[in-house]
Design an enzyme around this catalytic site. Structure first.
Site, mmCIF file in Angstrom:
data_model
loop_
_atom_site.group_PDB
_atom_site.id
_atom_site.type_symbol
_atom_site.label_atom_id
_atom_site.label_comp_id
_atom_site.label_asym_id
_atom_site.label_seq_id
_atom_site.Cartn_x
_atom_site.Cartn_y
_atom_site.Cartn_z
ATOM 1 N N LYS A 43 0.912 -1.190 -0.119
ATOM 2 C CA LYS A 43 0.052 -0.020 -0.174
ATOM 3 C C LYS A 43 0.813 1.439 0.006
ATOM 4 C CE LYS A 43 -2.258 -0.998 3.712
ATOM 5 N NZ LYS A 43 -1.815 -2.258 4.234
ATOM 6 N N ARG B 279 11.344 -7.074 4.438
ATOM 7 C CA ARG B 279 11.492 -5.619 5.082
ATOM 8 C C ARG B 279 12.100 -5.286 6.495
ATOM 9 N NH1 ARG B 279 5.628 -2.394 4.735
ATOM 10 N NH2 ARG B 279 5.557 -3.218 6.861
ATOM 11 N N ARG C 14 11.470 -1.798 11.818
ATOM 12 C CA ARG C 14 10.052 -1.888 12.332
ATOM 13 C C ARG C 14 9.809 -3.261 13.344
ATOM 14 N NH1 ARG C 14 5.113 -0.301 8.575
ATOM 15 N NH2 ARG C 14 3.930 -1.734 10.158
ATOM 16 N N ARG D 93 -9.985 0.602 9.632
ATOM 17 C CA ARG D 93 -9.834 -0.506 9.745
ATOM 18 C C ARG D 93 -11.011 -1.336 10.539
ATOM 19 N NH1 ARG D 93 -3.778 -0.061 9.440
ATOM 20 N NH2 ARG D 93 -2.775 -1.867 9.681
ATOM 21 N N ARG E 62 -0.748 -9.596 12.729
ATOM 22 C CA ARG E 62 -1.335 -8.685 12.025
ATOM 23 C C ARG E 62 -2.000 -8.824 10.975
ATOM 24 N NH1 ARG E 62 4.160 -5.927 10.602
ATOM 25 N NH2 ARG E 62 3.023 -4.420 9.310
HETATM 26 P P1 AMP Z 1 0.425 -0.156 9.503
HETATM 27 O O1 AMP Z 1 1.698 0.732 8.994
HETATM 28 O O2 AMP Z 1 -0.687 0.257 8.534
HETATM 29 O O3 AMP Z 1 0.506 -1.709 9.123
HETATM 30 O O4 AMP Z 1 -0.026 0.090 10.823
HETATM 31 C C1 AMP Z 1 0.885 -0.365 11.773
HETATM 32 C C2 AMP Z 1 -0.071 -0.314 13.268
HETATM 33 O O5 AMP Z 1 -0.275 0.716 13.604
HETATM 34 C C3 AMP Z 1 -1.139 -1.366 13.154
HETATM 35 O O6 AMP Z 1 -0.756 -2.693 13.495
HETATM 36 C C4 AMP Z 1 -2.039 -0.976 14.440
HETATM 37 O O7 AMP Z 1 -1.386 -1.141 15.654
HETATM 38 C C5 AMP Z 1 -1.691 0.734 14.223
HETATM 39 N N1 AMP Z 1 -2.670 1.417 13.030
HETATM 40 C C6 AMP Z 1 -2.508 1.893 12.160
HETATM 41 N N2 AMP Z 1 -3.846 2.159 11.329
HETATM 42 C C7 AMP Z 1 -4.610 1.919 12.391
HETATM 43 C C8 AMP Z 1 -6.152 1.947 12.303
HETATM 44 N N3 AMP Z 1 -6.809 2.602 11.558
HETATM 45 N N4 AMP Z 1 -6.706 1.626 13.645
HETATM 46 C C9 AMP Z 1 -5.982 1.212 14.708
HETATM 47 N N5 AMP Z 1 -4.724 0.900 14.628
HETATM 48 C C10 AMP Z 1 -4.099 1.415 13.421
#
Ligand code: AMP
Length: 369
Positions: free
Chosen positions: A193, A307, A313, A268, A325
């Site tokens: 993404k 990655r 991360r 989400r 996740r």
């Molecule tokens: P991402 O970079 O999108 O994979 O997000 C990493 C982490 O950020 C996720 O595993 C959640 O802990 C938190 N996070 C990101 N976006 C959201 C969201 N819309 N709602 C809740 N937690 C989020």
């Protein structure tokens, strides 16, 4: 929603509501006029529809005439009123009622009063279908007012935007935000993404908001939001809805001039999707599409582990957190597919292939919206 020239307008007052208001004005005026035969004077061009509907409903004999003034330029009322056709008949001793479509600054009304200054009419009263109290700068009494409206540009029912829109049977109001393209980029962690959003934001001049990135930025800067989010993120769990929604709203507000947004990692949950609808609504806008990158779980795990070797991360380094996740994604967020599918806004795109190939697939969806 409709588009006239370069501007977008949304439905504001229905034909039925207009009709009811005109009926009410007719009753009020007919009662006041009594047995006199009034002369209704419409102010062209805008008033032709209201005059026509009004006199059709008028229960007793009456006369109708028009004067033609020009006052509008684009969406702004100007001081400079031109008299194109003045009074063409003697109105001495008559009961005159001006029928206006709209009174905003009152400049047209000032010109109407100048026209009648030397006419020895019995009485001169003003009736208007629409009235913008916030814009009105004169002291002339308005005897009959249909609907008070906010000081926003409207079209329809005789009113135009640079010539267009007069024929519409209902009233439309100019949109606060002009046309935006708002996309939700969807897909499990590792679907690509972020990479694709970087290309799409350049190509379509959109603002990219990744909630994950915003959280990580806050963690790096040790803000209160960051500290709160960290405890959830480290375990691969979702940050609570209200925290995430408030943060997202703030990010959108920072970009009031945007052509549109790419939301990445948001919504989400159903609550987040509903919050996003509300937010878009407040901007007179909407989500145009949810585009989901579809990738097999095993490929995702492989991509994320590789990655993790360079991204630093914590949630990319451990296979069980990664699987958690991915599981969270299917568990909690797959329902969003139904949310957007029910609005015919869900588009699945194969997320396996070269970056270029996938960009081409995504662009094809966006160009077709
Ligand atoms: P991402 O970079 O999108 O994979 O997000 C990493 C982490 O950020 C996720 O595993 C959640 O802990 C938190 N996070 C990101 N976006 C959201 C969201 N819309 N709602 C809740 N937690 C989020």
């Amino acid at each position: 929603m409709i588009k006239l020239h370069d501007k977008y307008f949304k439905p504001f007052i229905s034909a039925k509501e207009i009709d009811d208001v005109i009926q009410r004005l007719v009753i009020e005026i007919a009662e006041d006029v009594g047995d006199e035969t009034p002369v209704f004077v419409g102010i062209l061009n805008g008033s032709f529809m209201v005059v026509s509907d009004f006199v059709k409903k008028y229960p007793k004999p009456c006369e109708v005439t028009f004067i033609k003034l020009a006052s509008y330029e684009g969406v702004k009322s100007t001081e400079d009123i031109q008299r194109l056709i003045g009074l063409t008949q003697d109105l001495t001793g008559r009961t005159v009622i001006i029928l206006e479509d709209i009174i905003d600054s009152g400049n047209t009304l000032a010109e109407v009063h100048r026209i009648f200054e030397n006419e020895k009419v019995k009485s001169l009263k003003i009736a208007t279908l629409f009235y913008k109290p916030e814009a009105y700068k004169k002291d002339y009494k308005l005897h009959y007012v249909g609907i008070e409206i906010p000081n926003k540009f409207i079209v329809g029912f005789g009113l135009d935007y640079d010539g267009l829109g007069r024929n519409l049977p209902e009233i439309y109001q100019i949109k606060e935000t002009q046309h935006m393209t708002n996309l939700v980029l969807f897909g499990p962690p590792g679907a690509g993404k972020g990479t694709q959003a970087d290309f799409l934001k350049e190509k379509y001049h959109l603002v990219h908001i990744s909630t994950g990135d915003v959280f990580r930025y806050n963690i790096k800067n040790e803000t209160a939001l960051g500290m709160l989010a960290k405890s959830y993120m480290d375990k691969g769990e979702l940050v609570p809805d209200q925290v995430t929604i408030d943060m997202l709203n703030a990010e959108v507000e920072k970009n009031t001039d945007a052509n549109g947004f790419i939301f990445d990692g948001f919504p989400r949950t159903n609550a987040q999707a509903e919050a996003l609808e509300k937010l878009m609504d407040s901007k007179d806008s909407q989500i145009n599409a949810m585009i989901a990158l579809e990738v097999d779980d095993e490929i995702l795990v492989e991509r994320l582990l590789s990655r993790g070797k360079t991204s630093g991360r914590a949630d990319d380094a451990d296979e069980s957190i990664i699987r958690n996740r991915i599981a969270e994604y299917y568990d909690k967020t797959a329902i969003l597919k139904d949310f957007y599918s029910s609005q015919n806004k869900y588009f699945g795109v194969d997320g396996v292939g070269s970056i270029d190939e996938i960009t081409v697939r995504l662009s094809a969806v966006i160009d077709n919206l």
